[in-house]
Every structure is written in C-alpha cells, then in structure tokens.
Scaffold this motif. Structure first.
Motif, PDB file in Angstrom:
ATOM      1  N   PRO A  49      91.578  42.750  11.522  1.00  0.00           N
ATOM      2  CA  PRO A  49      90.423  43.479  11.904  1.00  0.00           C
ATOM      3  C   PRO A  49      89.822  44.048  10.978  1.00  0.00           C
ATOM      4  O   PRO A  49      90.383  44.672  10.023  1.00  0.00           O
ATOM      5  N   GLY A  50      88.421  43.756  10.681  1.00  0.00           N
ATOM      6  CA  GLY A  50      87.717  44.516   9.774  1.00  0.00           C
ATOM      7  C   GLY A  50      87.717  43.684   8.210  1.00  0.00           C
ATOM      8  O   GLY A  50      86.820  44.165   7.612  1.00  0.00           O
ATOM      9  N   GLN A  51      88.283  42.501   8.299  1.00  0.00           N
ATOM     10  CA  GLN A  51      88.134  41.899   7.048  1.00  0.00           C
ATOM     11  C   GLN A  51      86.857  41.186   6.761  1.00  0.00           C
ATOM     12  O   GLN A  51      86.070  40.804   7.955  1.00  0.00           O
ATOM     13  N   VAL A  52      86.496  40.933   5.641  1.00  0.00           N
ATOM     14  CA  VAL A  52      85.380  40.067   5.224  1.00  0.00           C
ATOM     15  C   VAL A  52      85.908  38.703   4.529  1.00  0.00           C
ATOM     16  O   VAL A  52      86.678  38.747   3.861  1.00  0.00           O
ATOM     17  N   ILE A  53      85.568  37.689   5.122  1.00  0.00           N
ATOM     18  CA  ILE A  53      85.870  36.432   4.683  1.00  0.00           C
ATOM     19  C   ILE A  53      84.611  35.286   4.413  1.00  0.00           C
ATOM     20  O   ILE A  53      83.738  35.548   5.056  1.00  0.00           O
ATOM     21  N   ALA A  54      84.856  34.567   3.370  1.00  0.00           N
ATOM     22  CA  ALA A  54      84.033  33.682   2.746  1.00  0.00           C
ATOM     23  C   ALA A  54      84.531  32.165   3.396  1.00  0.00           C
ATOM     24  O   ALA A  54      85.839  32.192   2.961  1.00  0.00           O
ATOM     25  N   ASP A  55      84.350  31.563   4.257  1.00  0.00           N
ATOM     26  CA  ASP A  55      85.005  30.339   4.619  1.00  0.00           C
ATOM     27  C   ASP A  55      84.028  29.130   4.083  1.00  0.00           C
ATOM     28  O   ASP A  55      82.772  28.861   4.372  1.00  0.00           O
ATOM     29  N   ILE A  56      84.306  28.623   2.818  1.00  0.00           N
ATOM     30  CA  ILE A  56      83.373  27.744   1.897  1.00  0.00           C
ATOM     31  C   ILE A  56      83.890  26.351   2.350  1.00  0.00           C
ATOM     32  O   ILE A  56      85.237  26.019   2.349  1.00  0.00           O
ATOM     33  N   LYS A  84      83.469  40.350   9.053  1.00  0.00           N
ATOM     34  CA  LYS A  84      82.391  39.703   8.717  1.00  0.00           C
ATOM     35  C   LYS A  84      82.789  38.180   8.293  1.00  0.00           C
ATOM     36  O   LYS A  84      83.841  38.148   7.499  1.00  0.00           O
ATOM     37  N   ILE A  85      82.250  37.242   8.859  1.00  0.00           N
ATOM     38  CA  ILE A  85      82.507  35.808   8.281  1.00  0.00           C
ATOM     39  C   ILE A  85      81.295  35.375   7.754  1.00  0.00           C
ATOM     40  O   ILE A  85      80.246  35.191   8.408  1.00  0.00           O
ATOM     41  N   TYR A  86      81.245  34.779   6.443  1.00  0.00           N
ATOM     42  CA  TYR A  86      80.276  33.978   5.898  1.00  0.00           C
ATOM     43  C   TYR A  86      80.701  32.343   5.818  1.00  0.00           C
ATOM     44  O   TYR A  86      81.553  32.114   5.078  1.00  0.00           O
ATOM     45  N   ALA A  87      80.273  31.697   6.687  1.00  0.00           N
ATOM     46  CA  ALA A  87      80.595  30.237   7.206  1.00  0.00           C
ATOM     47  C   ALA A  87      79.446  29.386   6.091  1.00  0.00           C
ATOM     48  O   ALA A  87      78.275  29.476   6.585  1.00  0.00           O
ATOM     49  N   ILE A  88      79.904  28.919   5.177  1.00  0.00           N
ATOM     50  CA  ILE A  88      79.111  27.803   4.221  1.00  0.00           C
ATOM     51  C   ILE A  88      79.448  26.636   4.322  1.00  0.00           C
ATOM     52  O   ILE A  88      80.584  26.249   3.989  1.00  0.00           O
ATOM     53  N   GLU A  89      78.405  25.830   4.652  1.00  0.00           N
ATOM     54  CA  GLU A  89      78.593  24.207   4.964  1.00  0.00           C
ATOM     55  C   GLU A  89      77.394  23.564   4.058  1.00  0.00           C
ATOM     56  O   GLU A  89      76.195  23.732   4.650  1.00  0.00           O
ATOM     57  N   PRO A  90      77.753  22.580   3.188  1.00  0.00           N
ATOM     58  CA  PRO A  90      76.449  21.760   2.682  1.00  0.00           C
ATOM     59  C   PRO A  90      75.931  20.605   3.425  1.00  0.00           C
ATOM     60  O   PRO A  90      74.817  20.166   3.114  1.00  0.00           O
ATOM     61  N   ILE A  91      77.013  19.931   4.183  1.00  0.00           N
ATOM     62  CA  ILE A  91      76.359  18.790   5.019  1.00  0.00           C
ATOM     63  C   ILE A  91      75.646  19.046   6.125  1.00  0.00           C
ATOM     64  O   ILE A  91      76.036  19.568   7.080  1.00  0.00           O
ATOM     65  N   PRO A  92      74.340  18.710   6.090  1.00  0.00           N
ATOM     66  CA  PRO A  92      73.621  18.949   7.286  1.00  0.00           C
ATOM     67  C   PRO A  92      73.874  18.476   8.652  1.00  0.00           C
ATOM     68  O   PRO A  92      73.733  19.492   9.706  1.00  0.00           O
ATOM     69  N   GLN A  93      74.739  17.419   8.914  1.00  0.00           N
ATOM     70  CA  GLN A  93      75.249  17.125  10.320  1.00  0.00           C
ATOM     71  C   GLN A  93      76.250  18.156  10.828  1.00  0.00           C
ATOM     72  O   GLN A  93      76.221  18.545  11.688  1.00  0.00           O
ATOM     73  N   ASN A  94      77.062  18.617   9.638  1.00  0.00           N
ATOM     74  CA  ASN A  94      78.132  19.621  10.034  1.00  0.00           C
ATOM     75  C   ASN A  94      77.393  21.157  10.316  1.00  0.00           C
ATOM     76  O   ASN A  94      77.901  21.596  11.289  1.00  0.00           O
TER      77      ASN A  94
END
Length: 135
Positions: free
Chosen positions: A89-96, A116-126
């Motif tokens: 609990p409380g972690q900050v994560i970058a989901d590249i 906090k979760i930073y979810a980063i995805e480059p493919i538009p359909q995804n």
C-alpha cells in the motif's frame, strides 16, 4: 467440436462462437458466469470478464493477452504471483507498456488509495481498452 453442426447453423463460423463453444467445453461453469458482449469501434467483438477481481474488457479477436485472460483468467502465473507478493500500500508504480491494463489493475488494488499507478501504453487500440478497463 462438431464442425458439421456449426456449419449447418451458419455458413460463417465467427471467432466469437468458436471461443464460446471452446470455453463451454473447457469449463461447464460458464453458464453461471454473467458475460456482457459489446461491439464498438472497428466492429470488433469484445467481452467483459472478471479477471483477478477486476472487470476487464477483452478483445475476442486478439490471440495474445485477451485470449489468455478469456480462457484462463490469468496470464504469466509466476509474474502475477510475484507482483501480488511484492506490492505494498502507498507505492508509486510506472507500468510502461501497460497494454490493456492487466497489471495496472492488479497494481492499483495492491497499492490502494494512497498509492499511484502511471499506466503508459503507446498502441492506440490498447489505449482504448486500457481506458475502458481502468474506469
């Protein structure tokens, strides 16, 4: 699978129908599962399924992540188990490379409202499915 019977019903066997029949044969409990079918952009077939405690939109035309989650309800068993052990609990994560949000949803549950979760995805359909899945 009785292909002759299927072809009598319809000259075109859809992927959706084949997957549904395969799932019924693999898991007789499917009739108890409430599944919502939807069609949106590009005419693709989608299904909503409970995956690891989160409702997820899955693309029935995808032969990768979505089909694994549709058929098994889990992907990359060892990595999934390891994530669940290590997240706090409380972690900050970058989901590249967040894809459709499988790990992002799991991470969000584990880190809770203070994380906090930073979810980063480059493919538009995804990205389209990722947005639907994290709502």
């Amino acid at each position: 699978m009785n292909w002759a019977r299927l072809s009598q019903d319809s000259p075109v066997i859809t992927l959706q129908r084949i997957l549904k029949i395969a799932l019924i044969k693999a898991d007789r409990r499917v009739t108890k599962t409430k599944m919502a079918m939807a069609r949106f952009r590009h005419g693709r077939d989608f299904i909503i399924r409970n995956i690891q405690g989160s409702k997820m939109w899955l693309n029935l035309g995808d032969k990768g992540l979505s089909s694994d989650l549709y058929l098994r309800g889990k992907r990359e068993d060892k990595a999934t188990d390891e994530f669940q052990k290590r997240l706090k609990p409380g972690q900050v994560i970058a989901d590249i490379g967040a894809n459709i949000g499988y790990y992002a949803l799991m991470e969000a549950k584990a880190v809770g409202p203070k994380g906090k979760i930073y979810a980063i995805e480059p493919i538009p359909q995804n990205v389209e499915l990722l947005k639907k899945n994290i709502k």
